[in-house]
Write an enzyme that holds these catalytic residues in place. Structure first.
Site, PDB file in Angstrom:
ATOM      1  N   LYS A  71       0.834  -1.204   0.000  1.00 21.21           N
ATOM      2  CA  LYS A  71       0.000   0.000   0.000  1.00 21.21           C
ATOM      3  C   LYS A  71       0.861   1.243   0.000  1.00 21.21           C
ATOM      4  CE  LYS A  71      -4.286   1.622   0.799  1.00 21.21           C
ATOM      5  NZ  LYS A  71      -3.964   2.510  -0.339  1.00 21.21           N
ATOM      6  N   LYS A 107       5.060   2.643  -3.035  1.00 21.54           N
ATOM      7  CA  LYS A 107       4.812   4.045  -3.370  1.00 21.54           C
ATOM      8  C   LYS A 107       4.982   4.221  -4.861  1.00 21.54           C
ATOM      9  CE  LYS A 107       4.115   7.993  -1.114  1.00 21.54           C
ATOM     10  NZ  LYS A 107       3.589   8.128   0.249  1.00 21.54           N
TER      11      LYS A 107
HETATM   12  N1  GLU Z   1       0.055   8.858   0.567  1.00 23.45           N
HETATM   13  C1  GLU Z   1      -0.347   8.650   1.906  1.00 23.45           C
HETATM   14  C2  GLU Z   1       0.851   8.322   2.786  1.00 23.45           C
HETATM   15  O1  GLU Z   1       1.953   8.717   2.509  1.00 23.45           O
HETATM   16  C3  GLU Z   1      -1.490   7.647   2.024  1.00 23.45           C
HETATM   17  C4  GLU Z   1      -1.176   6.260   1.577  1.00 23.45           C
HETATM   18  C5  GLU Z   1      -2.405   5.340   1.539  1.00 23.45           C
HETATM   19  O2  GLU Z   1      -3.476   5.753   1.942  1.00 23.45           O
HETATM   20  O3  GLU Z   1      -2.225   4.208   1.084  1.00 23.45           O
HETATM   21  O4  GLU Z   1       0.734   7.735   3.815  1.00 23.45           O
END
Ligand code: GLU
Length: 476
Positions: A71, A107
């Site tokens: 995720k 990411k």
């Molecule tokens: N981009 C956000 C973070 O850095 C959210 C990631 C997500 O919800 O998977 O945590």
């Protein structure tokens, strides 16, 4: 801003990781297995725009697959590169482990300035990027679930979800392939403000522990605390708004791209945000002092500093001048490894990114569960809860008519008590519980081990410990 001796963002994350594992007793080799990024996929694709083919470069990095799906957000920014995406993917692994979201870390990023494109152009670019990732299972409900990050939001997530659904027409769980979607496209209440809300809950929890507050040379509650926030984007805006409107904090400084606003009596976050929307920046805002060199305000006197924009903004070149006794990292990686050491030696307490900004992924987790269960939270139980509450209220009303007992119900008790929890209330309750529990697991290590001098090392110890035990359970 950057300094020659400064390590890169990824090296910075690795240095902090190494500092923590030095205090752990991991089986030989496991440390390296956890540290390295499993894979990074680079894609270059062309999109025909304005009569010409434009080539874009994007990445999706998978840091750890000890739990799947993996995720993490997708960022749109010109600063995106492999090094950055890998550092951010690693942080996702530790973040998810710390807040017990059952995911590995990943990411993505696209090297693009979204402000240079029209909406329909961004849609074409996003759909093409999503196609490239989905065809390699780098977007997939059970393998890799992206979310918003810098430069992306609900709109992009809706395009990604739709693109995935078009490519997987019979997948009943297709909506769970991405989180941070708008409500009408399978999103969840409270996701947009979740990261900012999480920052608020993190600070509320910190201030519930006077012995921790004292370590930052502060005392009392959030009420009246002077806060400076860097970046009034989605995270900074919501954090500053909630802290000022609900906790009585004073937003004495707001740092933006074109400068900073300073006001000792406190800024109205809503009206500054409206000004930025209408004028493209903070310049010219009437009710505050404007400071052209925005970064200098990172060094101003305050009680709490909230860097909520870019990585590396507090670095070797300014750390020794930073006066804030408490920094909460709403952005990912705003303090470099070198600056972290300088600040720690000065007695500054840093609430680390992997905890402080975990509200976003926490509510993403709830959204993913909602998509897989195909039902909105609260749909089954809410009215039943209200009916049972009504029984009590009616009984109390009957008793309050008894002159001899002589008591009455407070005017708003009935309305407040009768209201059963809907999705938003449940999301907030789940997020608050997550932030409070994670703080306690991290702070407990900070307080109880003499060799752990800061919350970041404590957070790493907790999360690396969890990742390691999940590898061990797999027999690795
Ligand atoms: N981009 C956000 C973070 O850095 C959210 C990631 C997500 O919800 O998977 O945590």
């Amino acid at each position: 801003m950057s300094n020659v001796q400064e390590p890169s963002f990824r090296e910075s994350v690795d240095l902090m990781f190494n500092r923590a594992v030095a205090l752990m007793d991991l089986p030989p080799g496991l440390e390296e297995k956890i540290r390295v990024c499993n894979a990074t996929y680079t894609v270059r694709f062309g999109v025909r725009l304005r009569g010409k083919i434009h080539t874009f470069t994007g990445y999706r990095s998978v840091h750890s697959e000890h739990m799947e799906p993996v995720k993490g957000g997708i960022r749109y920014s010109l600063g995106v590169n492999q090094n950055e995406v890998e550092a951010l993917a690693a942080l996702m692994t530790y973040k998810c482990a710390l807040v017990e979201a059952p995911f590995g870390g990943s990411k993505g990023g696209l090297c693009i300035d979204p402000r240079e494109y029209e909406e329909h152009e961004l849609e074409l670019i996003t759909r093409r990027f999503a196609y490239e990732l989905a065809k390699r299972d780098l977007i997939h409900p059970s393998q890799n679930v992206p979310a918003p990050d810098m430069g992306t939001g609900e709109r992009e997530m809706a395009w990604i979800a739709d693109q995935y659904a078009r490519m997987n027409t019979t997948d009943i769980n297709s909506k769970a392939c991405v989180t941070g979607k708008p409500i009408n496209a399978g999103g969840i209440q409270g996701r947009v403000e979740a990261t900012g809300r999480g920052v608020q809950y993190a600070l509320q929890e910190f201030f519930r522990h006077p012995q921790d507050v004292a370590k930052a040379n502060l005392s009392g509650s959030l009420n009246g605390k002077r806060v400076i926030v860097q970046g009034l984007g989605n995270v900074g805006y919501h954090a500053a708004k909630f802290l000022s409107e609900e906790d009585g904090a004073l937003i004495v400084g707001i740092i933006e791209r074109d400068g900073a606003l300073v006001s000792p009596k406190g800024l109205n976050v809503e009206s500054v945000s409206r000004w930025i929307r209408d004028h493209g920046g903070v310049t010219g805002y009437p009710d505050a002092t404007y400071v052209e060199d925005g970064a200098s305000v990172l060094e101003a006197e305050c009680d709490i500093m909230i860097p909520a924009a870019l990585e590396g903004v507090i670095n070797l070149s300014n750390a020794d001048r930073v006066q804030a006794p408490l920094i909460i990292e709403a952005a990912n990686g705003p303090v470099t490894a070198g600056a972290d050491e300088i600040l720690r030696d000065k007695g500054c307490v840093i609430i680390p990114d992997m905890y402080a900004n975990a509200g976003g992924v926490t509510v993403s987790y709830f959204e993913w569960v909602k998509n897989l269960s195909h039902i909105r939270f609260g749909r089954m139980g809410r009215r039943q809860e209200e009916a049972r509450h009504l029984l009590i209220v009616e009984e109390l009303e009957r008793l309050s008519k008894d002159k001899e007992l002589g008591w009455t119900l407070s005017p708003d008790f009935k309305d407040k008590y009768l209201k059963g929890a809907g999705e938003l209330e449940l999301v907030r309750s789940g997020l608050e519980d997550t932030m409070r529990t994670a703080y306690q697991s991290m702070a407990e290590v900070w307080r109880s081990r003499d060799d752990v001098k800061d919350l970041r090392t404590a957070a790493y110890l907790v999360s690396i410990g969890r990742v390691a035990s999940s590898y061990r359970a797999k027999g690795l």
